[in-house]
Scaffold this motif. Structure first.
Motif, PDB file in Angstrom:
ATOM      1  N   ARG A 160      13.296  19.418   1.235  1.00  0.00           N
ATOM      2  CA  ARG A 160      12.574  18.158   1.480  1.00  0.00           C
ATOM      3  C   ARG A 160      11.071  18.283   1.316  1.00  0.00           C
ATOM      4  O   ARG A 160      10.358  17.267   1.348  1.00  0.00           O
ATOM      5  CB  ARG A 160      12.942  17.624   2.870  1.00  0.00           C
ATOM      6  CG  ARG A 160      14.290  16.892   2.834  1.00  0.00           C
ATOM      7  CD  ARG A 160      14.876  16.619   4.189  1.00  0.00           C
ATOM      8  NE  ARG A 160      13.950  16.052   5.137  1.00  0.00           N
ATOM      9  CZ  ARG A 160      14.188  15.957   6.444  1.00  0.00           C
ATOM     10  NH1 ARG A 160      15.345  16.426   6.920  1.00  0.00           N
ATOM     11  NH2 ARG A 160      13.313  15.432   7.247  1.00  0.00           N
ATOM     12  N   ARG A 175      19.838  14.215   0.286  1.00  0.00           N
ATOM     13  CA  ARG A 175      18.538  14.862   0.557  1.00  0.00           C
ATOM     14  C   ARG A 175      18.160  14.771   2.030  1.00  0.00           C
ATOM     15  O   ARG A 175      17.504  15.666   2.569  1.00  0.00           O
ATOM     16  CB  ARG A 175      17.461  14.220  -0.319  1.00  0.00           C
ATOM     17  CG  ARG A 175      16.062  14.848  -0.164  1.00  0.00           C
ATOM     18  CD  ARG A 175      15.091  14.236  -1.171  1.00  0.00           C
ATOM     19  NE  ARG A 175      13.718  14.676  -0.981  1.00  0.00           N
ATOM     20  CZ  ARG A 175      13.195  15.795  -1.509  1.00  0.00           C
ATOM     21  NH1 ARG A 175      13.954  16.567  -2.250  1.00  0.00           N
ATOM     22  NH2 ARG A 175      11.933  16.118  -1.297  1.00  0.00           N
ATOM     23  N   ASP A 180      13.354  21.092   5.877  1.00  0.00           N
ATOM     24  CA  ASP A 180      11.953  21.216   5.450  1.00  0.00           C
ATOM     25  C   ASP A 180      11.304  22.464   6.072  1.00  0.00           C
ATOM     26  O   ASP A 180      10.145  22.441   6.460  1.00  0.00           O
ATOM     27  CB  ASP A 180      11.162  19.964   5.834  1.00  0.00           C
ATOM     28  CG  ASP A 180      11.211  19.677   7.332  1.00  0.00           C
ATOM     29  OD1 ASP A 180      11.902  20.428   8.066  1.00  0.00           O
ATOM     30  OD2 ASP A 180      10.558  18.718   7.773  1.00  0.00           O
TER      31      ASP A 180
END
Length: 349
Positions: A160, A175, A180
């Motif tokens: 991400r 996604r 992240d």
């Protein structure tokens, strides 16, 4: 809807385990690939040394695949990988670790594999900022580009904060369910592992590649210097892991077993090296590594004294050392063990 298929690079570490698990949880068919270079031999050292006998001996890549319930393909790339180690386009890291070239090479091999086996994309456990060479935000695109994988390469743990890949754009994976993660802090991975029910995994900050080890790299550099060129065979890189390596003269070195386990391992090389041991006392098996015909009588005497130095007779006045040549002819030397003052630190590799 056709189930999409991903090949996950499985190192045996926590990150690749988690990345593959995230894909499985999105309904992707995942199979693992573990590339065998010879430099990452998990459990091998522990299996040899006496002091490590209580440590768990397992191939972590196989173990990870078992935990995930996926098939693992172990692919021998020893010969092809030599060019990566010897001629890294992007150079070495802190030691003789060509991490950026290595990762690009492995992703390229994975790309070839998915094309041959009709898989859709590649998954790795990379995290932005986690490694100083291959996992920086500016070098991760280099891997995707130079490997040829480009947007077929998905890094679920940090996707991400990276540009969208084909699997995301095509809706093969969601996604929003990717992560992240960034930086060297492993706590997020450990928390995720706990959340997913993984309580046993390889040490997350580790890594099995010996090329990242300063001591190992120093011995490999010595090997190349003595040979006058960068070349190696699989037995060379295995022997660099075992025993004390002592180079008392530029034209020969000794590989000295540190315990019975290493002595047993080195015994397997008796037919390829002049070898010696103390016959009057307990002590190590010692391999003499030199080009044939380069070692003098004085060199053999020095080698015998060094052999005596590392055995039980080190404080005695005299030790008998048996030296076996390549035809197993034995010559006995009665020597005084080398005194510690006669053993400079710079002889140790």
């Amino acid at each position: 809807m056709t189930q999409r298929k991903a090949a996950a690079l499985i190192s045996g570490g926590l990150d690749s385990l988690l990345a593959a698990k995230l894909m499985l949880d999105q309904g992707i068919h995942v199979e693992g690939i573990n590339f065998y270079t010879g430099f990452c031999v998990e459990g091998h050292t522990h299996a040899i040394r006496n002091k490590d006998k209580n440590k768990e001996k397992r191939n972590n890549a196989l173990w990870v695949a078992e935990q995930l319930g996926i098939k693992l393909h172990i692919v021998d790339i020893i010969e092809e990988y030599k060019d990566v180690v010897i001629n890294p386009k992007h150079g070495y890291g802190a030691n003789l670790n060509p991490c950026l070239d290595c990762k690009g090479f492995m992703v390229r091999k994975a790309l070839e594999w998915i094309q041959q086996h009709d898989f859709d994309f590649i998954v790795t456990g990379e995290v932005v900022g986690q490694r100083p060479m291959s996992q920086r935000k500016d070098t991760m695109p280099v891997i995707a580009r130079e490997s040829g994988a480009r947007d077929l390469l998905l890094r679920p743990l940090c996707a991400r904060i990276l540009p969208e890949t084909l699997p995301e754009r095509e809706g093969w994976v969601d996604r929003n369910k990717l992560l992240d993660f960034s930086g060297r802090n492993r706590k997020p991975q450990m928390a995720l592992a706990n959340q997913l029910g993984f309580n046993d995994y390889a040490q997350p900050a580790g890594g099995c590649c010996f090329l990242t080890d300063a001591n190992y790299s120093r011995k490999l550099a010595d090997l190349w210097q003595v040979r006058g060129e960068k070349r190696y065979e699989i037995d060379d890189i295995m022997l660099l892991k075992v025993g004390r390596h002592v180079r008392p003269r530029p034209h020969f070195k000794l590989i000295i077993g540190r315990d019975d386990g290493e002595n047993n391992f080195l015994r397997g090389y008796r037919n390829r090296f002049v070898h010696m041991h103390a016959s009057s006392h307990r002590g190590p098996l010692v391999l003499l590594d030199a080009e044939s015909g380069t070692v003098s009588e004085n060199d053999l005497l020095l080698a015998a004294r060094l052999t005596a130095r590392f055995g039980k007779g080190r404080t005695d006045d005299e030790v008998t050392v048996s030296i076996h040549d390549l035809s197993d002819m034995v010559t006995e030397y009665k020597v005084a063990p080398l005194h510690p003052d006669e053993l400079p630190q710079e002889w140790y590799l």
